[in-house]
Design a protein around this motif. Sequence first.
Motif, PDB file in Angstrom:
ATOM      1  N   GLY A  39       4.131  19.242 -10.216  1.00 33.03           N
ATOM      2  CA  GLY A  39       4.573  18.815  -8.890  1.00 33.03           C
ATOM      3  C   GLY A  39       3.601  19.180  -7.787  1.00 33.03           C
ATOM      4  N   ASP A  40       2.756  20.205  -8.033  1.00 31.66           N
ATOM      5  CA  ASP A  40       1.803  20.642  -7.030  1.00 31.66           C
ATOM      6  C   ASP A  40       0.567  19.754  -7.002  1.00 31.66           C
ATOM      7  N   ASP A  41       0.404  18.921  -8.013  1.00 29.55           N
ATOM      8  CA  ASP A  41      -0.801  18.130  -8.150  1.00 29.55           C
ATOM      9  C   ASP A  41      -0.662  16.848  -7.316  1.00 29.55           C
ATOM     10  N   VAL A  42      -1.603  16.645  -6.374  1.00 32.85           N
ATOM     11  CA  VAL A  42      -1.474  15.526  -5.422  1.00 32.85           C
ATOM     12  C   VAL A  42      -1.432  14.187  -6.154  1.00 32.85           C
ATOM     13  N   LYS A  43      -2.325  14.045  -7.158  1.00 34.78           N
ATOM     14  CA  LYS A  43      -2.407  12.762  -7.874  1.00 34.78           C
ATOM     15  C   LYS A  43      -1.071  12.439  -8.553  1.00 34.78           C
ATOM     16  N   THR A  44      -0.506  13.437  -9.246  1.00 31.31           N
ATOM     17  CA  THR A  44       0.766  13.202  -9.948  1.00 31.31           C
ATOM     18  C   THR A  44       1.869  12.884  -8.953  1.00 31.31           C
ATOM     19  N   ARG A  45       1.846  13.616  -7.839  1.00 30.30           N
ATOM     20  CA  ARG A  45       2.895  13.405  -6.831  1.00 30.30           C
ATOM     21  C   ARG A  45       2.847  11.964  -6.303  1.00 30.30           C
ATOM     22  N   LEU A  46       1.607  11.501  -6.014  1.00 31.54           N
ATOM     23  CA  LEU A  46       1.457  10.124  -5.515  1.00 31.54           C
ATOM     24  C   LEU A  46       1.921   9.118  -6.561  1.00 31.54           C
ATOM     25  N   LEU A  47       1.571   9.368  -7.811  1.00 35.68           N
ATOM     26  CA  LEU A  47       1.937   8.433  -8.877  1.00 35.68           C
ATOM     27  C   LEU A  47       3.446   8.421  -9.092  1.00 35.68           C
ATOM     28  N   ARG A  48       4.058   9.601  -8.991  1.00 35.76           N
ATOM     29  CA  ARG A  48       5.514   9.660  -9.155  1.00 35.76           C
ATOM     30  C   ARG A  48       6.201   8.853  -8.041  1.00 35.76           C
ATOM     31  N   ASP A  49       5.673   8.996  -6.798  1.00 39.22           N
ATOM     32  CA  ASP A  49       6.234   8.221  -5.676  1.00 39.22           C
ATOM     33  C   ASP A  49       6.091   6.719  -5.931  1.00 39.22           C
ATOM     34  N   LEU A  50       4.899   6.351  -6.438  1.00 40.37           N
ATOM     35  CA  LEU A  50       4.636   4.931  -6.688  1.00 40.37           C
ATOM     36  C   LEU A  50       5.588   4.360  -7.727  1.00 40.37           C
ATOM     37  N   ALA A  51       5.913   5.198  -8.730  1.00 36.32           N
ATOM     38  CA  ALA A  51       6.735   4.731  -9.855  1.00 36.32           C
ATOM     39  C   ALA A  51       8.111   4.274  -9.390  1.00 36.32           C
ATOM     40  N   SER A  52       8.566   4.788  -8.235  1.00 29.13           N
ATOM     41  CA  SER A  52       9.922   4.426  -7.805  1.00 29.13           C
ATOM     42  C   SER A  52       9.920   3.294  -6.770  1.00 29.13           C
ATOM     43  N   ARG A  53       8.746   2.680  -6.543  1.00 27.53           N
ATOM     44  CA  ARG A  53       8.689   1.614  -5.527  1.00 27.53           C
ATOM     45  C   ARG A  53       9.200   0.274  -6.060  1.00 27.53           C
ATOM     46  N   PRO A  54       9.812  -0.524  -5.213  1.00 24.00           N
ATOM     47  CA  PRO A  54      10.235  -1.863  -5.656  1.00 24.00           C
ATOM     48  C   PRO A  54       9.027  -2.796  -5.800  1.00 24.00           C
ATOM     49  N   VAL A  55       9.198  -3.866  -6.569  1.00 14.73           N
ATOM     50  CA  VAL A  55       8.117  -4.825  -6.801  1.00 14.73           C
ATOM     51  C   VAL A  55       8.405  -6.108  -6.021  1.00 14.73           C
ATOM     52  N   ASP A  56       7.358  -6.617  -5.366  1.00 13.82           N
ATOM     53  CA  ASP A  56       7.504  -7.879  -4.640  1.00 13.82           C
ATOM     54  C   ASP A  56       6.934  -8.991  -5.532  1.00 13.82           C
ATOM     55  N   PRO A  57       7.796  -9.902  -6.033  1.00 10.59           N
ATOM     56  CA  PRO A  57       7.319 -10.910  -6.989  1.00 10.59           C
ATOM     57  C   PRO A  57       6.271 -11.856  -6.405  1.00 10.59           C
ATOM     58  N   ALA A  58       6.144 -11.881  -5.081  1.00  6.90           N
ATOM     59  CA  ALA A  58       5.156 -12.789  -4.473  1.00  6.90           C
ATOM     60  C   ALA A  58       3.733 -12.236  -4.598  1.00  6.90           C
ATOM     61  N   LYS A  59       3.627 -10.943  -4.890  1.00  7.97           N
ATOM     62  CA  LYS A  59       2.284 -10.340  -4.937  1.00  7.97           C
ATOM     63  C   LYS A  59       1.822 -10.193  -6.381  1.00  7.97           C
ATOM     64  N   ARG A  60       0.513 -10.094  -6.561  1.00  5.34           N
ATOM     65  CA  ARG A  60      -0.022  -9.738  -7.875  1.00  5.34           C
ATOM     66  C   ARG A  60       0.242  -8.257  -8.118  1.00  5.34           C
ATOM     67  N   THR A  61       0.215  -7.871  -9.396  1.00  5.99           N
ATOM     68  CA  THR A  61       0.603  -6.502  -9.754  1.00  5.99           C
ATOM     69  C   THR A  61      -0.493  -5.787 -10.539  1.00  5.99           C
TER      70      THR A  61
END
Length: 560
Positions: A340-362
């Motif tokens: 949890g202290d690792d910035v990279k992991t923290r950012l990735l964990r935040d990203l994992a819970s984001r919604p996906v916009d079908p209009a954009k490429r992924t």
Amino acid sequence: MPHVVTQSCCSDASCVVACPVNCIHPAPGEPGFATAEMLYVDGAACVDCGACATACPADAIVPHTTLTEAQLPFVALNTEYFEVFPHKDRTPLALVHEQRRLKRSGPFRVAVIGAGPAGLYAADELLKHPEISVDVFDRLPTPYGLVRAGVAPDHQHTKQVEKLFGQIESQPGFRYFLGVEVGKDISHAELTARYHAVLYTVGAASDKRLDIPGDDHAGSLSATDFVGWYNGHPDKQDLAVDLSAEANPSRRVVIVGNGNVALDCARILAEDPTRLESTDIATLPLGQLLTSDVREVVILGRRGPREAAFTVPELVGLAGHPRINVLVDTGDEGFDEGTGDDVKTRLLRDLASRPVDPAKRTVVLRFYASPVAVHGEGKVTGVEVSRNRLVLDEQGVPRAVPTGETEVIETGMVLRAVGYHGLAVADLPYDATRGVVPNERGRVLPGVYVAGWVKRGPTGFIGTNKSDAEETVDRILDDLDAGIIPEPVGTTHGLRGVIRGRQPGMVDLAGWQAIDREERRRGAAVGRPRVKIVDVEEMRQIASGARAPRYASLRRWAGV
Ligand SMILES: Cc1cc2nc3c(=O)[nH]c(=O)nc-3n(C[C@H](O)[C@H](O)[C@H](O)COP(=O)(O)OP(=O)(O)OC[C@H]3O[C@@H](n4cnc5c(N)ncnc54)[C@H](O)[C@@H]3O)c2cc1C
Ligand SMILES: NC(=O)c1ccc[n+]([C@@H]2O[C@H](COP(=O)([O-])OP(=O)(O)OC[C@H]3O[C@@H](n4cnc5c(N)ncnc54)[C@H](OP(=O)(O)O)[C@@H]3O)[C@@H](O)[C@H]2O)c1
Ligand code: SF4
Ligand code: SF4
């Protein structure tokens, strides 16, 4: 928090010496500088004078009031660095080092082979000594190495470092021999016979292989080639790239390896291509991207989030990209709760819970996944991927070990972004495993030196090559002072004529400036920074009508 360092920082430390209160760290010589992903401003000490922003070649430092929403995470990154590394011992003074002076009087001549960042930073350092003149050779008619042919076209701020290189090449004592390949148009022995020191800064032109079945199928490409293709490298314009749904019905590209090069390739493939029209991306690739059917890019990392090779600033840039969905897939392994202290992991964990916009490429950042085979009959149809878990080796380094489970990801295009690899330099020793010329802090032997990627391997940022080149130049100065470099038997008088006899299309500074002007002129006509010329013959023709470089008469007078 008055000023903040952001994504395009290339760690060259120009800001450090400009700051009157010494609040930018880690500074050269401090622990962590050599491996720093970026530098950081201590907001508590910054007096908001703006000197750093003026000094920065990449527009990476900005007042906090001008940050965009996507750049806001950099405020926390700058602040958090000083929570972990307070640098309390700093002196509140601008860091101005005493300029070293040669003890022996010259003149001395140095040949620099490779006009990339390492070569140009080295030339700049050498030219601080009026006794030294520098001739810079490059096999291409255009200089700047990977800044021109590697840095992604959507990173135009970073490419601004070219302005600094433009100042370096315009100094008295500097000459270009562009479009001249050392080892082909002129030999190592011919150079050592004419110059006191020959410094190789030829980079790492090749790539690492995967050595898995099917890796040679059509549609399986190296990122090295792909990057050169979209950046207009003359050798890479014939690359067989097909982004159509006919060639790739899955509309998916799989990238192997998760370093910054993988992220660059993924952004270029997933970006709204009309946005690339205002960059210096090469014309043919732009056309292909404008009609691309690719919808998804999967990046395979063989280890976990904490071990990902991409840097935090680049991840922040991708995460904040307004036109790209970013998905994170850690499979059964999930996120290591201890990180949890690792910035990279923290950012990735935040990203994992984001919604996906079908209009954009992924872009999917997939972890614990290694390719074991490329499927298809001569043409890629899929990648067989092994799931991994991490096991610590004897040195405590987490290594990927296959769990035995595999799956096939359907795709028509695979990019290997598993690292660059240096080629052997004719007549120099070569470490084939590391792809470098063995050296002692830049010295191969008295009179022969290396700097940049050919010296330390393919890692680090543009600015990393500045401190690296300075270390090598120190070795050159040591050897000149010690008088241990044999006096060259010849001079550089008439060298241009000799080379022109073999390579009539040689390009000098005036020639390069003519190419640069023409590219910018073509760009201005269509609202782009430049339209890159990718045909070497066309470049040579444009260069041939150019005037002699500035200071040419001064050089003739000085006999160099
Ligand atoms: C795809 C990619 C993107 C990158 N993006 C960034 C970024 O955004 N920000 C950042 O800070 N860093 C970035 N980097 C890292 C940075 O580009 C490198 O650290 C840097 O370019 C290495 O410098 P160099 O001078 O050692 O090699 P190079 O830049 O590769 O220069 C070597 C030069 O030598 C010339 N040469 C080779 N052989 C010969 C020969 N025989 N005779 C004459 N000339 C020769 C080549 O033509 C070339 O011009 C990126 C790297 C890559 C691969
Ligand atoms: N914007 C920027 O600042 C920028 C942009 C581009 C490049 N660069 C710099 O240029 C340098 C080169 O970048 P790079 O991306 O080419 O190299 P890199 O950072 O070394 O990344 C290589 C990646 O390939 C993986 N890999 C290696 N062998 C593999 C194999 N056999 N199978 C699967 N995966 C494998 C590595 O995984 P392991 O970690 O598990 O080995 C790693 O993820 C870096 O220092 C980078 O930061 C900077
Ligand atoms: S704004 Fe001035 S005080 Fe603040 S980091 Fe930049 S140079 Fe230092
Ligand atoms: S690019 Fe150089 S000058 Fe700019 S913030 Fe980074 S280290 Fe400082």
